[in-house]
Design an enzyme around this catalytic site. Structure first.
Site, PDB file in Angstrom:
ATOM      1  N   CYS A 106       1.716 -15.006  23.817  1.00  0.00           N
ATOM      2  CA  CYS A 106       2.889 -15.310  23.001  1.00  0.00           C
ATOM      3  C   CYS A 106       2.440 -16.091  21.772  1.00  0.00           C
ATOM      4  O   CYS A 106       1.273 -16.480  21.647  1.00  0.00           O
ATOM      5  CB  CYS A 106       3.933 -16.101  23.790  1.00  0.00           C
ATOM      6  SG  CYS A 106       3.380 -17.756  24.265  1.00  0.00           S
ATOM      7  N   ASP A 514      -1.573  -4.838 -17.000  1.00  0.00           N
ATOM      8  CA  ASP A 514      -2.655  -4.709 -17.964  1.00  0.00           C
ATOM      9  C   ASP A 514      -2.614  -3.269 -18.469  1.00  0.00           C
ATOM     10  O   ASP A 514      -2.021  -2.390 -17.830  1.00  0.00           O
ATOM     11  CB  ASP A 514      -3.990  -5.021 -17.293  1.00  0.00           C
ATOM     12  CG  ASP A 514      -5.166  -4.828 -18.230  1.00  0.00           C
ATOM     13  OD1 ASP A 514      -5.064  -5.295 -19.371  1.00  0.00           O
ATOM     14  OD2 ASP A 514      -6.159  -4.213 -17.820  1.00  0.00           O
TER      15      ASP A 514
END
Length: 816
Positions: A106, A514
């Site tokens: 868990c 870019d």
């Protein structure tokens, strides 16, 4: 003892198909199942302990028994030879290891291991992924050894192993087999106990004699014992470990509920009075194990979809011992060196990074890039290890091997992504930990109150509250969705390299691009040829390409690529290159110059024609060709726009995102691209510092910025953005800095990724909403006594399965 043909000579486990791991023992090559066994066996041989293999009379029953006593301690993992396959140096003294953990059940287990290891002196960073059980640990080797880290893990009841794909698969199979057996025993016990419980439920009062009722109780007890002692053993073992360490995990309420119900039933059976809950105990254990088993299968499926990339390299390669005679020898891929030549037959995987030395074929790069169409490869073309040769044999020149290959870089980025925790997961884990503690207090209080109201119902109400509200669904809600989404991104050809990337990409509302190498291909191409002095366009191009023979400059390559196939390119005489100016040579008795106008026109001092001046003023790259007496031609070059760029920009706008274009190129060149893509906010002449400041200003106004780039100068800007995407063909620095790497050349995948990230965010919100709603509604019902223990088991298992099933929807298309 001799090794069998299909078993590891060291530990006895089955050999994976085409295993490349060999160790020479007593002069004979012996096959090993994984890199770990290879390293251990090599260490045994190197330390003069070969007698271990001569004197053992049987293979070990367990891989842990595969070490001789003298090497059976963890200090073996401090040996440099053992560490080669899973430890990476980060600096002079800092090391990083990829490990896999056994015993994780868990989110609390993950938290426990992270907290425990972080407190070890010398450990600088620990990241554990619940969905994959993978851990990444960094440490200062001057203060702690790897053996000390592994011992620290073992001290709290877990086991850590060096990560290896074959070992990971073996552990997964062992985990699945063990879980299936526990589920089978619980299911068989539940069915039999229910058979004995039904008569007690349906029999009218006074129709069943006390001795028959007692017999049924004892039979139920006998059938429940293996369920509690074997099937439910992991719950009790994990709960005891947590309590011993003064921590509360999710197995604590489960163990308390099962233990309390069984103990009360046992006491009632021994004294022959009171209620028994054997049917509820067995049903609850079966339902809970069933839920965890299905969750485990989903987790294994998502992990395999990610790890298959790491297994793309072939085990063996055909190395050429004579070229071009094409004589080969079969060698393991790990023995290849840069400069080796290998023969890759059709249907075989490329063994390393390199280039085509001989041949022409098509290569399937879909595993790495997501691009389904085969890519044509000719002499000089780049080849990536792990991709698949399809059509014809190729001779490859090996250039990069091992950790230097693109595939290894991808695997490292994937490992980094799956071990980093997004902020939302950290919050959910903290909430779940506090929730469990509050749950125990609430259940005890409920039991005390019910003991005053109706003592006969107090126990099962107490058990129901413990079980129904265990926050397993809450802890699974986010990791399950992100694990499946990461696999879906991989299939799209996008590599998620940071844990927060998917979550942040879903929130991104401003994309900064870019230009060069991102919206454009980043490769010059000839756009226009303007001839003079009666020279034909084809002849001007032939002369210019001849001057640029052998040049690696982008202009030279663009000129050569533009010459029609079969075009004659004579070899110039007296060829000279003038750095930053151009090239000069003699062709057909004429002295020619190609380059800047002032350089090319130095022979005759004539002014450029007006049409040529217009080309130079366009903002594109232009060069002039001249002879001794006149201008011959002007060539205009430009960066080619990606065909899908307009579609990507349009789709991002449709998703509500704003677009900005920032580039270091001239304002004219940037303006052309911006006009073609209808980008209003476009700026040229930007330095990396300028780009950084602009992104910071956007963030100050509340924008969640996603930066897309490819170059070295983009790296600091990628780091500034909340989420960053690097083009796969860009620089390694940009790829390492980015949160997501686009492995292929299809920019359209970026818009797909944004849509998928937003779907993932919706799934996470649905899972968290369901988990909170379930617990908030189920707890009051359980406290009121309206939910029995077996109903609580169904509710807890169903809630966990629901969030996992909801996450698995991300594997399908659509906008669900």
């Amino acid at each position: 003892m001799s090794s069998t043909d299909n078993a590891c000579y060291h530990c006895g486990l089955p050999l994976p198909t085409g295993t490349p791991f060999l160790v020479t023992i007593d002069g004979t090559p012996r096959a090993m199942c994984c890199a770990g066994c290879q390293a251990v066996a090599q260490a045994i041989v190197d330390n003069g302990l070969d007698d271990y293999y001569r004197h053992r009379d049987a293979l070990p029953e367990s891989p842990r028994e595969a070490l001789p006593a003298v090497l059976g301690d963890l200090t073996l993992f401090d040996h440099p030879d053992v560490q080669k396959s899973f430890v990476r140096p980060l600096s002079e003294h800092e090391r990083e290891a990829a490990l896999i953990l056994e015993g994780i059940t868990c989110a609390a287990c993950v938290w426990l291991n992270e907290q425990h290891l972080t407190r070890q002196a010398g450990v600088t960073a620990v990241e554990i992924n619940y969905a994959t059980r993978r851990a990444r640990v960094r440490w200062d080797e001057r203060r702690i050894r790897l053996s000390g880290i592994l011992a620290a893990v073992a001290a709290i009841g877990y086991h850590a192993y060096p990560y290896d794909a074959a070992r990971s698969e073996e552990i997964a199979k062992r985990e699945s087999r063990s879980a299936l057996w526990r589920l089978f025993v619980a299911g068989f016990g539940m069915m039999q106990v229910m058979m004995y419980a039904v008569p007690a439920y349906v029999a009218e009062e006074g129709t069943m004699s006390p001795d028959i009722e007692l017999l049924l109780r004892w039979a139920s007890l006998v059938l429940t014992l293996p369920v509690v002692l074997y099937s439910a053993a992991p719950f009790f073992r994990n709960a005891w470990r947590d309590l011993r360490l003064k921590r509360v995990g999710m197995d604590v309420p489960v163990a308390l509920g099962v233990g309390a119900a069984f103990a009360a039933s046992l006491w009632a059976t021994l004294i022959g009075a009171g209620e028994v809950y054997f049917d509820s105990v067995t049903m609850f254990v079966f339902l809970l194990l069933g839920g965890r088993y299905l969750e485990m299968l989903a987790r294994h499926q998502s992990v395999r979809s990610i790890e298959r990339v790491g297994r793309a390299l072939p085990a063996f390669a055909e190395r050429l011992t004579a070229f071009p005679a094409m004589e080969t020898e079969r060698v393991i891929v790990s023995s290849l060196l840069p400069g080796d030549r290998v023969l890759v037959a059709p249907g075989q995987a490329i063994p390393a990074d390199g280039s085509v030395l001989l041949g022409e074929s098509e290569v399937d790069e879909s595993l790495l890039t997501g691009e389904s169409r085969p890519i044509v490869k000719r002499i000089g073309s780049d080849l990536t290890g792990g991709t698949l040769n399809i059509r014809s044999p190729l001779v490859q020149q090996v250039e990069k091997i091992g950790e230097a290959t693109r595939l290894a870089s991808i695997v490292r980025l994937m490992e980094r992504a799956i071990t980093e925790k997004p902020r939302v997961v950290q919050v959910a884990d903290r909430v779940a930990a506090w929730f469990v503690a509050a749950l125990l207090v609430l259940a005890l209080a409920t039991g005390v109150v019910w003991s005053q109201i109706d003592a006969s119902r107090a126990l099962w109400v107490f058990v129901s509250v413990l079980v129904v509200s265990c926050p397993c669904a809450l802890s699974l809600a986010t990791p399950a969705a992100l694990a499946v989404a990461t696999g879906a991104f991989s299939r799209l050809g996008l590599l998620v390299s940071r844990g927060h990337a998917i979550e942040t990409l879903a929130r991104a509302d401003h994309f900064v691009f870019d230009k060069t190498g991102t919206l454009t291909w980043g490769r010059l191409r000839l756009k226009e040829t303007l001839p003079f002095a009666g020279l034909a366009e084809s002849e001007a191009l032939r002369l210019a390409a001849a001057l640029e023979q052998g040049s690696e400059h982008a202009i030279g390559m663009a000129l050569r690529d533009s010459v029609a196939e079969g075009g004659i390119q004579p070899v110039p005489q007296s060829l000279q290159t003038f750095t930053g100016q151009g090239v000069e040579g003699t062709l057909d008795g004429r002295r020619l110059r190609l380059g800047r106008p002032e350089f090319a026109g130095a022979f005759h001092k004539q002014a450029l024609p007006a049409a040529a001046l217009a080309l130079f003023a366009s903002g594109d790259t232009c060069v002039a060709l001249s002879d001794d007496s006149n201008w011959l031609a002007v060539f205009r070059f430009g960066d080619q726009m990606r065909g899908e760029a307009a579609g990507v920009v349009s789709r991002l706008r449709d998703l509500g995102c704003r677009i900005t274009l920032l580039s270091g190129d001239s304002a004219e060149a940037v303006g052309q691209v911006a006009a073609a893509l209808a980008i209003a906010d476009a700026r040229g002449g930007m330095s990396p510092h300028d780009k950084h400041d602009i992104i910071a200003a956007l963030q100050a106004r509340g924008a969640v910025v996603a930066m897309v780039g490819d170059g070295v100068n983009d790296a600091p800007v990628l780091a500034q953005a909340q989420v960053s995407v690097a083009m796969g063909g860009g620089t390694e620095l940009a790829r390492n800095q980015a949160d997501i790497v686009l492995l292929g050349e299809n920019l359209e995948r970026l818009a797909d990724a944004v849509a998928l990230a937003r779907r993932t965010q919706r799934i996470v919100r649905q899972n968290l909403s369901w988990a909170f709603a379930y617990n908030l509604s189920a707890i009051p019902l359980a406290m009121a006594g309206w939910i029995t223990p077996w109903m609580a088991g169904i509710g807890m298992s169903a809630s966990s399965l629901l969030v996992v099933a909801n996450a698995l929807r991300l594997q399908r298309g659509g906008n669900n």
